[in-house]
Write an enzyme that holds these catalytic residues in place. Structure first.
Site, PDB file in Angstrom:
ATOM      1  N   ASN A  92       0.831  -1.207   0.000  1.00 35.70           N
ATOM      2  CA  ASN A  92       0.000   0.000   0.000  1.00 35.70           C
ATOM      3  C   ASN A  92       0.867   1.259   0.000  1.00 35.70           C
ATOM      4  O   ASN A  92       1.949   1.282   0.591  1.00 35.70           O
ATOM      5  CB  ASN A  92      -0.928   0.002   1.209  1.00 35.70           C
ATOM      6  N   VAL A  93       0.346   2.304  -0.621  1.00 38.61           N
ATOM      7  CA  VAL A  93       1.084   3.567  -0.690  1.00 38.61           C
ATOM      8  C   VAL A  93       0.515   4.603   0.273  1.00 38.61           C
ATOM      9  O   VAL A  93       1.000   5.738   0.314  1.00 38.61           O
ATOM     10  CB  VAL A  93       1.102   4.119  -2.142  1.00 38.61           C
ATOM     11  N   HIS A 109       6.027  -0.529  -2.731  1.00 40.44           N
ATOM     12  CA  HIS A 109       5.472   0.112  -3.929  1.00 40.44           C
ATOM     13  C   HIS A 109       5.469   1.633  -3.838  1.00 40.44           C
ATOM     14  O   HIS A 109       4.804   2.291  -4.637  1.00 40.44           O
ATOM     15  CB  HIS A 109       4.054  -0.407  -4.193  1.00 40.44           C
TER      16      HIS A 109
END
Length: 232
Positions: A92-93, A109
């Site tokens: 998750n960002v 990511h």
């Protein structure tokens, strides 16, 4: 199974979905109304830099409207109380793990609240909008872009992740689709090195067959119960 001392946890979109963060692929393969190819590839950035920047600006702004849920908080508690080695790797960002209190954390990511210089690769914490043309404080180039790993790019810190997989006694996957590599292959690597494997997911992932144990249900229910069980 060897005694559990080293734990590697992988989290995906499912853990943040319960906080209201949109999952990567919605109906029709769209991501918040956009084709993935239009907002999450190097080609998209080259073709329409302004659209890509606007998309991630909007996602960054949306973070103010969401909060960590019980699953994020349970993992932060595990981080604080687990005496052995622990690495939380997230696909998750968003920043919900940080806001819950997790410290031993790696964003494979990228992060919404970070800007990357395409010229010198320096990173800058970033909270506001990031329209094209911003100057990199490190090298002076007008080359700042969202610090997001696009499709076709190498995820961050794979060397660290591979080392952690090799020594893990327990690998746990939470809220992942099991469809995006290289993360989808982590369970096989962990098994090869002798780790116990556990999947906590709303529905079986594409890689469920590789896990020794799978528990299905909401992350906000399953993760706190598992952490309670692990910490005794």
């Amino acid at each position: 199974m060897r005694d559990i001392h080293n734990i590697l946890i992988l989290t995906g979109a499912g853990i943040s979905a319960e906080s209201g963060v949109a999952t990567f692929r919605g109906p029709g393969g769209l991501w918040e109304g956009h084709r993935v190819e239009d907002v999450c590839t190097p080609e998209a950035l080259e073709r329409d830099r302004a659209q890509v920047h606007r998309f991630y600006d909007a996602r960054r702004e949306q973070l103010a409207a969401v909060e960590p849920n019980a699953a994020h908080r349970a993992l932060a508690r595990l981080d604080a109380e687990w005496a052995g080695d622990l690495l939380l790797v997230t696909q998750n960002v968003d920043d919900l793990h940080e806001r819950a209190g997790s410290k031993r954390l790696l964003h494979m990511h990228g992060e919404l609240k970070s800007a990357l210089c395409a010229r010198c690769e320096a990173r800058q914490p970033w909270e506001a909008a990031l329209p094209p043309g911003h100057i990199c404080p490190a090298c002076g180039a007008s080359a700042l872009r969202p610090d997001i790993v696009f499709f076709g790019e190498m995820p961050y810190r794979m060397d660290v992740i591979e080392q952690a997989l090799a020594k893990a006694d327990l690998f746990v996957s939470i809220g992942t689709s099991g469809a995006v590599y290289p993360a989808a292959g982590f369970v096989q690597t962990a098994r090869y090195h002798g780790a116990a494997t556990l999947e906590l997911n709303l529905d079986p992932s594409e890689g469920s067959l590789w896990f020794a144990e799978s528990r299905m249900g909401p992350a906000g229910t399953l993760v706190p119960a598992w952490v309670d069980e692990l910490l005794g």
